[in-house]
Design a protein around this motif. Structure first.
Motif, PDB file in Angstrom:
ATOM      1  N   THR A   1       0.849  -1.189   0.000  1.00 47.28           N
ATOM      2  CA  THR A   1       0.000   0.000   0.000  1.00 47.28           C
ATOM      3  C   THR A   1       0.884   1.238   0.000  1.00 47.28           C
ATOM      4  O   THR A   1       2.010   1.220   0.516  1.00 47.28           O
ATOM      5  CB  THR A   1      -0.934   0.040   1.223  1.00 47.28           C
ATOM      6  OG1 THR A   1      -0.148   0.019   2.424  1.00 47.28           O
ATOM      7  CG2 THR A   1      -1.877  -1.151   1.214  1.00 47.28           C
ATOM      8  N   TYR A   2       0.360   2.315  -0.583  1.00 45.48           N
ATOM      9  CA  TYR A   2       1.112   3.565  -0.687  1.00 45.48           C
ATOM     10  C   TYR A   2       0.439   4.642   0.159  1.00 45.48           C
ATOM     11  O   TYR A   2      -0.790   4.776   0.145  1.00 45.48           O
ATOM     12  CB  TYR A   2       1.202   4.009  -2.150  1.00 45.48           C
ATOM     13  CG  TYR A   2       2.028   3.073  -3.004  1.00 45.48           C
ATOM     14  CD1 TYR A   2       3.397   3.266  -3.158  1.00 45.48           C
ATOM     15  CD2 TYR A   2       1.446   1.982  -3.646  1.00 45.48           C
ATOM     16  CE1 TYR A   2       4.162   2.412  -3.934  1.00 45.48           C
ATOM     17  CE2 TYR A   2       2.205   1.119  -4.427  1.00 45.48           C
ATOM     18  CZ  TYR A   2       3.561   1.338  -4.565  1.00 45.48           C
ATOM     19  OH  TYR A   2       4.312   0.481  -5.330  1.00 45.48           O
ATOM     20  N   HIS A   3       1.254   5.409   0.868  1.00 48.98           N
ATOM     21  CA  HIS A   3       0.757   6.428   1.787  1.00 48.98           C
ATOM     22  C   HIS A   3       1.488   7.738   1.512  1.00 48.98           C
ATOM     23  O   HIS A   3       2.708   7.744   1.344  1.00 48.98           O
ATOM     24  CB  HIS A   3       0.984   5.999   3.233  1.00 48.98           C
ATOM     25  CG  HIS A   3       0.317   4.706   3.593  1.00 48.98           C
ATOM     26  ND1 HIS A   3      -0.746   4.626   4.471  1.00 48.98           N
ATOM     27  CD2 HIS A   3       0.542   3.427   3.175  1.00 48.98           C
ATOM     28  CE1 HIS A   3      -1.135   3.373   4.584  1.00 48.98           C
ATOM     29  NE2 HIS A   3      -0.373   2.620   3.811  1.00 48.98           N
ATOM     30  N   ALA A   4       0.737   8.824   1.483  1.00 51.40           N
ATOM     31  CA  ALA A   4       1.323  10.139   1.209  1.00 51.40           C
ATOM     32  C   ALA A   4       0.724  11.156   2.161  1.00 51.40           C
ATOM     33  O   ALA A   4      -0.503  11.315   2.223  1.00 51.40           O
ATOM     34  CB  ALA A   4       1.083  10.547  -0.241  1.00 51.40           C
ATOM     35  N   GLN A   5       1.595  11.834   2.902  1.00 46.57           N
ATOM     36  CA  GLN A   5       1.155  12.809   3.900  1.00 46.57           C
ATOM     37  C   GLN A   5       1.337  14.219   3.367  1.00 46.57           C
ATOM     38  O   GLN A   5       2.387  14.562   2.815  1.00 46.57           O
ATOM     39  CB  GLN A   5       1.949  12.622   5.193  1.00 46.57           C
ATOM     40  CG  GLN A   5       1.337  13.343   6.388  1.00 46.57           C
ATOM     41  CD  GLN A   5       1.948  12.873   7.692  1.00 46.57           C
ATOM     42  OE1 GLN A   5       3.162  12.676   7.780  1.00 46.57           O
ATOM     43  NE2 GLN A   5       1.128  12.681   8.706  1.00 46.57           N
ATOM     44  N   LEU A   6       0.291  15.031   3.536  1.00 42.95           N
ATOM     45  CA  LEU A   6       0.309  16.413   3.076  1.00 42.95           C
ATOM     46  C   LEU A   6       0.898  17.331   4.140  1.00 42.95           C
ATOM     47  O   LEU A   6       1.034  16.954   5.304  1.00 42.95           O
ATOM     48  CB  LEU A   6      -1.108  16.862   2.712  1.00 42.95           C
ATOM     49  CG  LEU A   6      -1.806  16.019   1.634  1.00 42.95           C
ATOM     50  CD1 LEU A   6      -3.274  16.409   1.539  1.00 42.95           C
ATOM     51  CD2 LEU A   6      -1.112  16.190   0.299  1.00 42.95           C
ATOM     52  N   LEU A   7       1.217  18.538   3.744  1.00 37.45           N
ATOM     53  CA  LEU A   7       1.800  19.505   4.669  1.00 37.45           C
ATOM     54  C   LEU A   7       0.848  19.865   5.800  1.00 37.45           C
ATOM     55  O   LEU A   7       1.286  20.240   6.885  1.00 37.45           O
ATOM     56  CB  LEU A   7       2.216  20.776   3.907  1.00 37.45           C
ATOM     57  CG  LEU A   7       3.415  20.640   2.963  1.00 37.45           C
ATOM     58  CD1 LEU A   7       3.642  21.937   2.211  1.00 37.45           C
ATOM     59  CD2 LEU A   7       4.664  20.236   3.733  1.00 37.45           C
ATOM     60  N   ASN A   8      -0.459  19.741   5.552  1.00 37.49           N
ATOM     61  CA  ASN A   8      -1.431  20.080   6.594  1.00 37.49           C
ATOM     62  C   ASN A   8      -1.695  18.915   7.546  1.00 37.49           C
ATOM     63  O   ASN A   8      -2.572  18.992   8.395  1.00 37.49           O
ATOM     64  CB  ASN A   8      -2.748  20.545   5.974  1.00 37.49           C
ATOM     65  CG  ASN A   8      -3.408  19.469   5.134  1.00 37.49           C
ATOM     66  OD1 ASN A   8      -2.896  18.343   5.022  1.00 37.49           O
ATOM     67  ND2 ASN A   8      -4.540  19.790   4.538  1.00 37.49           N
TER      68      ASN A   8
END
Length: 283
Positions: free
Chosen positions: A32-39
């Motif tokens: 699975t792929y996870h991407a965290q935003l600046l907020n």
């Protein structure tokens, strides 16, 4: 960045889980792929994973071919083929940081969204009236038609490996590296790996006897697969015709050991599995 406010409603509506090396390893093995935003929010895990699993080569346009190329002008320099990224966790960075990272040879992920809407119903199109809908659907509410749909576009850039994207990106976003880091009509969000484990890529052919032959790239492995003959395996009085297996996988060095992620082969539908360490021979 302005892209965050435009996409706040499209991220997963749950509390953010802080990234860690342990979670990165777990998510990598789960594929699975996870991407965290600046907020602090995260992109939709399901949508991002689906998009990342659809990466293919970006064909190089004819206009950007070198004048030294001996290929016919009507053919691109690259052929499309599937590609898998052995990086599970990503963190948002600025456009300037992404451009600098790419120039330094570091992998970068570009993400965008394309929303399309159904055209308004044309006059004269037939629809069941209220009584007919009751006969068809009973008391069940009439299912509404979706008015719009959002598609996830991803583009993976790596100086060493190349440029890969899914079809949505190729359709709606630029693919030329000279303009990828410029401003566009559609907002693009830029990511760098949160953690990147060392890995090696392997293309192998396994024949009926279990003998393994490794090839330097996918194309040569496919040619080897085609040229490997079928073999007869005898089981008593019966003879079985056995074909070779083509196996494409990554070997990833994680803190808890070395794992294999198969993307084509007998265990390609399984999670990553640990490779047994060989015991050194006593001399």
């Amino acid at each position: 960045m302005t892209t965050l406010t435009k996409r706040e409603n499209t991220v997963d509506d749950h509390d953010s889980i802080p990234f860690s090396v342990q979670l990165s390893e777990q998510w990598l093995l789960e594929r699975t792929y996870h991407a965290q935003l600046l907020n602090g929010k995260k992109l939709s895990i399901a949508n991002l994973t689906e998009a990342m699993q659809q990466l293919i080569d970006i064909d190089i346009p004819l206009s950007s071919q070198s004048w030294k190329s001996l290929l016919p002008e009507k053919l691109p320099l690259k052929k499309s083929s599937n590609f898998c990224v052995p990086i599970s966790t990503w963190q948002e960075i600025t456009q300037e940081e992404a451009k600098a990272a790419y120039q330094q040879g570091k992998p970068v992920l570009l993400y965008g969204e394309h929303t399309w809407e159904h055209l308004q119903e044309t006059p004269g199109i037939w629809r069941p009236n209220k009584n007919m809908r009751t006969i068809i659907y009973g008391n069940t509410p009439y299912p509404p038609e979706a008015n719009s749909r959002t598609e996830c576009a991803v583009c993976y850039l790596n100086v060493r490996q190349g440029i890969f994207s899914n079809e949505t990106w190729k359709t709606w976003f630029p693919t030329d590296t000279t303009v990828l880091f410029n401003h566009h009509d559609q907002p693009i969000t830029f990511f760098r790996p949160y953690v990147q484990f060392p890995f090696t890529t392997h293309y192998t052919i396994v024949d009926a006897t279990g003998s393994v032959t490794e090839y330097p790239d996918r194309e040569e492995a496919l040619n080897g697969f085609v040229s490997t003959p079928l073999q007869e395996i005898k089981h008593g009085n019966t003879v079985q015709i056995v074909a070779p297996n083509f196996c494409y996988y990554h070997e990833v060095l994680c803190p808890s050991g070395t794992y294999r992620l198969e993307f084509f082969g007998p265990r390609m539908d399984e999670q990553g599995y640990k490779i047994k360490e060989q015991t050194p021979a006593l001399g």
